[in-house]
Design an enzyme around this catalytic site. Sequence first.
Site, short mmCIF file in Angstrom:
data_model
loop_
_atom_site.label_atom_id
_atom_site.label_comp_id
_atom_site.label_asym_id
_atom_site.label_seq_id
_atom_site.Cartn_x
_atom_site.Cartn_y
_atom_site.Cartn_z
N LYS A 134 10.68 9.49 -8.27
CA LYS A 134 9.95 10.08 -7.15
C LYS A 134 9.51 11.47 -7.56
CE LYS A 134 11.25 8.79 -3.04
NZ LYS A 134 11.80 8.62 -1.70
N LYS A 135 8.19 11.64 -7.53
CA LYS A 135 7.64 12.92 -7.97
C LYS A 135 7.37 13.74 -6.72
CE LYS A 135 3.39 13.85 -10.42
NZ LYS A 135 2.41 13.16 -11.26
N GLY A 151 4.21 3.36 -5.01
CA GLY A 151 3.66 3.74 -3.71
C GLY A 151 3.73 5.24 -3.55
N VAL A 204 4.35 10.78 -4.96
CA VAL A 204 4.20 9.45 -5.56
C VAL A 204 5.52 8.96 -6.15
CG1 VAL A 204 2.96 8.18 -7.38
CG2 VAL A 204 1.80 9.96 -6.08
N ASP A 211 15.94 10.57 8.62
CA ASP A 211 14.68 9.83 8.52
C ASP A 211 14.96 8.33 8.44
OD1 ASP A 211 11.95 9.72 8.53
OD2 ASP A 211 11.71 10.15 6.40
N1 ATP Z 1 14.51 3.37 -5.55
C1 ATP Z 1 13.37 2.71 -5.40
N2 ATP Z 1 13.17 1.54 -6.04
C2 ATP Z 1 12.01 0.87 -5.90
N3 ATP Z 1 10.98 1.28 -5.13
C3 ATP Z 1 11.13 2.44 -4.48
C4 ATP Z 1 12.32 3.22 -4.57
N4 ATP Z 1 12.17 4.32 -3.80
C5 ATP Z 1 10.95 4.23 -3.25
N5 ATP Z 1 10.32 3.11 -3.66
C6 ATP Z 1 8.99 2.67 -3.25
O1 ATP Z 1 8.06 3.72 -3.46
C7 ATP Z 1 7.15 3.79 -2.37
C8 ATP Z 1 7.19 5.19 -1.76
O2 ATP Z 1 8.50 5.43 -1.31
P1 ATP Z 1 8.94 6.73 -0.54
O3 ATP Z 1 10.41 6.61 -0.30
O4 ATP Z 1 8.47 7.94 -1.24
O5 ATP Z 1 8.14 6.69 0.79
P2 ATP Z 1 8.27 5.72 2.01
O6 ATP Z 1 9.72 5.44 2.27
O7 ATP Z 1 7.37 4.56 1.78
O8 ATP Z 1 7.69 6.62 3.16
P3 ATP Z 1 8.30 7.97 3.72
O9 ATP Z 1 8.20 8.98 2.66
O10 ATP Z 1 7.43 8.27 4.89
O11 ATP Z 1 9.73 7.70 4.06
C9 ATP Z 1 7.54 2.68 -1.43
O12 ATP Z 1 6.77 1.55 -1.75
C10 ATP Z 1 8.97 2.41 -1.76
O13 ATP Z 1 9.34 1.08 -1.47
#
Ligand code: ATP
Length: 401
Positions: free
Chosen positions: A45-46, A23, A29, A138
């Site tokens: 996380k990039k 996601g 991304v 957050d």
């Molecule tokens: N450690 C992880 N393991 C599995 N999936 C993850 C992990 N961290 C993030 N994700 C998934 O990656 C996607 C993007 O996550 P990210 O934390 O960057 O943003 P978010 O929490 O969806 O939104 P925001 O940045 O607004 O908080 C989401 O679908 C999230 O569930």
Amino acid sequence: MSEIDNLLTKKVADRYLKREVLGEGTYGVVYKAIDTKTNQTVAIKKIRLGKQKEGVNFTALREIKLLKELKDPNIIELIDAFPHKGNLHLVFEFMESDLEAVIRDRNIVLSPADVKSYLQMTLKALAFCHKKWVLHRDMKPNNLLIGADGQLKLGDFGLARIFGSPDRRFTHQVFARWYRAPELLFGTKQYGPAVDIWGAGCVFAELLLRRPFLQGSSDIDQLGKIFAAFGTPKPAQWPDMVYLPDYVEYQYVPAPPLRSLFPMASDDALDLLSKMFTYDPKARITAQQALEHRYFTSPPAPTNPASLPRPPRKGESIPKAPEINPTDGPTVLSPPRKLRRVMPNRTDGNEENVHNADKFDDHVGEGRTAGATSSRNDSVPMSIDFSVFGSRPPPRPTINR
Ligand SMILES: Nc1ncnc2c1ncn2[C@@H]1O[C@H](COP(=O)(O)OP(=O)(O)OP(=O)(O)O)[C@@H](O)[C@H]1O
């Protein structure tokens, strides 16, 4: 590219085998990967570094080093961090699901003991970090991730501080407003751990109601929703309020009984909730005090994390939800979580968009499985939510101030 960058580039190619995109969040991304060194599945996380093209700044690196040392069973572990192609890559332990998916899944029944367990794990994470003077800033259900063993772990810790407040111009990012403390909405510059407690209170309320509690459509409206739920604060209740930079006077409204908003909650749950929603941040309950509240010692005991009901793992198919009769009363009907986030077409010149998964780093894409992003473009209905006060909510917010 410097020699060091070259070495690090090799490292990502050598060590992490990139899989599907999970996601996209505020900072960039996220994709699944295999750590070939440990055979562990990880989430990378990039983070777009924007203008800092010359590389990651040292303050950020120092902060990241601190985050790597932030180890607790209820905090997502930051396994590794490295710059690569002008982006910073943060490697986290992979988590199967998150609390937003639990709350949204109508096949899941959450008992009072389950709610208690999820809240306890959230507060444990906050108590640990607040003790180390790290704020989250957050809080929201999708930052509370759930591991294979049912443990809830707080993610994205400290990112807001390191990379600045997220730019929330995009529709899919503004949901965070619903979890913002009133002092933030009034523009305070000096805030503390109490902002996380307010956010955790909103998550607690959402676990009880199974829908977001205070769904403001703008910052002003958010404060209006808060005051409608808890009454407009009187200066005696929160003496510093009138000195806050964005303070504006709101018409006085009295608080309805909290019980009327949470008819099914126990007295102890309501008492804790009211303490987490105390207006004056100085008087708001702390994470540690909340953990010591009698809500956690009175029956029922919190469910053992391994026995908590869980949604299907990421990538598993979600069973078809039952048909919804609009006359059945308050229900949340949300499309799969990432789908409800509308991504406007970006014109910021950055091609790292999930719709463009093929444009990801060439050399680490071998392991990617197909189809991970295809559903994102399917047309889906927007959520149907019913606000706390019985009427339909305003349209989804689009712009923060
Ligand atoms: N450690 C992880 N393991 C599995 N999936 C993850 C992990 N961290 C993030 N994700 C998934 O990656 C996607 C993007 O996550 P990210 O934390 O960057 O943003 P978010 O929490 O969806 O939104 P925001 O940045 O607004 O908080 C989401 O679908 C999230 O569930």
